[in-house]
Design a protein around this motif. Structure first.
Motif, mmCIF file in Angstrom:
data_model
loop_
_atom_site.group_PDB
_atom_site.id
_atom_site.type_symbol
_atom_site.label_atom_id
_atom_site.label_comp_id
_atom_site.label_asym_id
_atom_site.label_seq_id
_atom_site.Cartn_x
_atom_site.Cartn_y
_atom_site.Cartn_z
ATOM 1 N N PRO A 101 42.281 46.546 38.841
ATOM 2 C CA PRO A 101 42.461 45.104 38.627
ATOM 3 C C PRO A 101 43.534 44.539 39.557
ATOM 4 C CG PRO A 101 43.541 46.351 36.890
ATOM 5 C CD PRO A 101 42.785 47.352 37.724
ATOM 6 N N PRO A 102 43.393 43.285 39.950
ATOM 7 C CA PRO A 102 44.402 42.687 40.828
ATOM 8 C C PRO A 102 45.755 42.530 40.153
ATOM 9 C CG PRO A 102 42.802 41.050 40.100
ATOM 10 C CD PRO A 102 42.276 42.363 39.676
ATOM 11 N N THR A 103 45.753 42.402 38.812
ATOM 12 C CA THR A 103 46.990 42.357 38.027
ATOM 13 C C THR A 103 46.801 43.265 36.816
ATOM 14 O OG1 THR A 103 46.273 40.483 36.653
ATOM 15 C CG2 THR A 103 47.424 39.971 38.719
ATOM 16 N N PRO A 104 47.880 43.785 36.214
ATOM 17 C CA PRO A 104 47.739 44.711 35.081
ATOM 18 C C PRO A 104 46.958 44.143 33.894
ATOM 19 C CG PRO A 104 49.971 44.790 35.948
ATOM 20 C CD PRO A 104 49.288 43.653 36.644
ATOM 21 N N SER A 105 47.001 42.830 33.710
ATOM 22 C CA SER A 105 46.339 42.223 32.552
ATOM 23 C C SER A 105 44.918 41.738 32.856
ATOM 24 C CB SER A 105 47.172 41.048 32.033
ATOM 25 O OG SER A 105 47.308 40.047 33.041
ATOM 26 N N ALA A 106 44.463 41.897 34.094
ATOM 27 C CA ALA A 106 43.132 41.392 34.464
ATOM 28 C C ALA A 106 42.033 42.251 33.822
ATOM 29 C CB ALA A 106 42.980 41.390 35.975
ATOM 30 N N THR A 107 40.939 41.592 33.466
ATOM 31 C CA THR A 107 39.803 42.284 32.865
ATOM 32 C C THR A 107 38.568 42.107 33.734
ATOM 33 O OG1 THR A 107 39.188 40.358 31.528
ATOM 34 C CG2 THR A 107 40.703 41.946 30.537
ATOM 35 N N LEU A 108 37.715 43.117 33.730
ATOM 36 C CA LEU A 108 36.440 43.031 34.436
ATOM 37 C C LEU A 108 35.359 42.477 33.508
ATOM 38 C CD1 LEU A 108 34.904 45.763 36.743
ATOM 39 C CD2 LEU A 108 33.515 44.436 35.174
ATOM 40 N N GLY A 109 35.214 43.097 32.349
ATOM 41 C CA GLY A 109 34.148 42.729 31.431
ATOM 42 C C GLY A 109 34.434 41.451 30.654
ATOM 43 N N GLN A 110 33.390 40.651 30.464
ATOM 44 C CA GLN A 110 33.485 39.420 29.676
ATOM 45 C C GLN A 110 32.314 39.374 28.696
ATOM 46 O OE1 GLN A 110 36.024 37.203 30.015
ATOM 47 N NE2 GLN A 110 36.938 38.331 31.731
ATOM 48 N N ILE A 111 32.610 39.028 27.449
ATOM 49 C CA ILE A 111 31.557 38.931 26.438
ATOM 50 C C ILE A 111 30.527 37.885 26.854
ATOM 51 C CG2 ILE A 111 31.051 38.265 24.047
ATOM 52 C CD1 ILE A 111 33.715 39.475 23.237
ATOM 53 N N GLY A 112 29.250 38.256 26.741
ATOM 54 C CA GLY A 112 28.162 37.347 27.069
ATOM 55 C C GLY A 112 27.631 37.498 28.481
ATOM 56 N N ARG A 113 28.324 38.249 29.337
ATOM 57 C CA ARG A 113 27.862 38.429 30.709
ATOM 58 C C ARG A 113 27.042 39.710 30.856
ATOM 59 N NH1 ARG A 113 32.963 36.422 34.542
ATOM 60 N NH2 ARG A 113 33.129 34.337 33.590
ATOM 61 N N THR A 114 26.129 39.687 31.818
ATOM 62 C CA THR A 114 25.280 40.832 32.121
ATOM 63 C C THR A 114 25.717 41.434 33.449
ATOM 64 O OG1 THR A 114 23.405 39.909 30.903
ATOM 65 C CG2 THR A 114 22.915 41.589 32.548
ATOM 66 N N TYR A 115 25.766 42.760 33.493
ATOM 67 C CA TYR A 115 26.289 43.463 34.665
ATOM 68 C C TYR A 115 25.232 44.400 35.229
ATOM 69 C CZ TYR A 115 30.736 41.637 33.114
ATOM 70 O OH TYR A 115 31.752 40.781 32.750
ATOM 71 N N GLN A 116 25.122 44.380 36.562
ATOM 72 C CA GLN A 116 24.209 45.297 37.244
ATOM 73 C C GLN A 116 25.023 46.282 38.062
ATOM 74 O OE1 GLN A 116 21.587 44.524 40.900
ATOM 75 N NE2 GLN A 116 20.078 44.539 39.240
ATOM 76 N N LEU A 117 24.788 47.558 37.783
ATOM 77 C CA LEU A 117 25.419 48.631 38.529
ATOM 78 C C LEU A 117 24.518 49.025 39.695
ATOM 79 C CD1 LEU A 117 27.567 50.929 38.821
ATOM 80 C CD2 LEU A 117 26.113 52.280 37.271
ATOM 81 N N SER A 118 25.106 49.117 40.889
ATOM 82 C CA SER A 118 24.365 49.538 42.086
ATOM 83 C C SER A 118 25.057 50.756 42.683
ATOM 84 C CB SER A 118 24.307 48.421 43.125
ATOM 85 O OG SER A 118 23.661 47.282 42.594
#
Length: 301
Positions: A101-118
């Protein structure tokens, strides 16, 4: 005085009996064909702050109990449905691909979003998709003093947690628990729910988790005074729920009526024509947890 009678055994019957007894000691050497190694994906992305990790390994032969070899030199990216892209790098060259993460408190995942792994690995292209669903909070954790067994004066503490299913739709959850910071990871500790109960049970939408699940957070040995207990609820997709059900069935598959071992389903697809299939799973989840200690303030009658 009674006369003793000699017992007569036919020689052919005796020989057959000896052959049957000897057959019980026959050693069967199973020679299994070894196919080409496949990519195995262990991906679990959450809405919690901090680094996120996707592990890539290669499959090995059935009887190999060693650590699977790392799948290195892959290109791993994650994109969400609002256009964000996240790069994962394997800086230690050990198969663990990490997003920092760019900062210690930053999050990647957000409720309601869809993620595609490549994943691009050895001229193959792999894809997997998962959505982060909503998750309830852990309301409380309590303990009750119980006898170790009905004939013993020795006692310990059994735990029970409380949480309520979110109303309005069918939700799927996984529950994990930790004792003094150590994940309890026996085969029976794969705990999954549909709404507040078992899959296919009565309508429990919006209800408090039923008692068998509330009390499923107890290890083989009772808790001791002062022990730290953490309960974690994860939101999972319907296909991830089925995945965990299959995993549970495979690792508890034993005994006289055991079925042959098989690979559990995967959501990782090789999009390269005639490419090698993958194993493993990609999961995204919202996570809520609570930690308490066994003490006077958490013990109930």
């Amino acid at each position: 005085m009674k006369k003793l009678t000699r017992l007569s055994i036919h020689p052919a019957l005796l020989l057959a009996s000896l052959l049957l007894l000897g057959g019980c000691e026959t050693v069967i050497d199973a020679n299994l064909d070894e196919g080409p190694a496949q990519l195995s994906v262990d991906g679990f992305i959450t809405d919690q702050p901090g680094p996120q990790t996707i592990r890539l390994t290669q499959t090995t032969s059935y009887f190999n109990n060693g650590t699977p070899p790392a799948a290195t030199s892959a290109t791993v990216t994650l994109t969400d449905n609002v256009g964000n892209t996240f790069s994962f790098t394997d800086s230690d060259n050990d198969g663990y691909y990490v997003w920092q993460p760019p900062t210690p408190s930053a999050t990647l995942g957000q409720i309601g979003r869809t993620y595609q792994l490549s994943i691009r690995y050895q001229n193959d292209e792999y894809r997997a998709t998962s959505t982060i669903n909503r998750v309830p909070v852990v309301d409380s954790i309590i303990f009750r003093e119980e006898k170790l067994n009905p004939l013993s004066d020795e006692t310990g503490y059994q735990a029970e947690f409380f949480a309520r299913d979110l109303p309005g739709q069918t939700d799927y959850y996984r529950v994990r628990y930790f004792r003094n910071g150590e994940l309890q990871n026996r085969p029976g500790n794969i705990i999954t729910l549909e709404n507040a109960s078992f899959q296919g049970s009565a309508d429990t939408d919006g209800l408090v988790f039923i008692r068998p699940f509330r009390q499923s957070i107890n290890p083989e040995n009772f808790y001791d005074m002062g022990d730290s207990v953490t309960v974690e609820i994860q939101s999972i997709t319907p296909d991830a729920f089925s995945f965990f059900q299959s995993v549970s069935g495979q690792i508890t598959n034993g005994g006289l009526f055991a079925t042959p071992a098989t690979n559990v389903p995967t959501n990782v697809v090789n999009t390269t024509p005639n490419g090698r299939p993958a194993t493993g799973y990609f999961i995204t989840s919202a996570v809520r947890s609570k930690t308490v200690r066994v003490g006077s303030e958490t013990i109930r009658e």
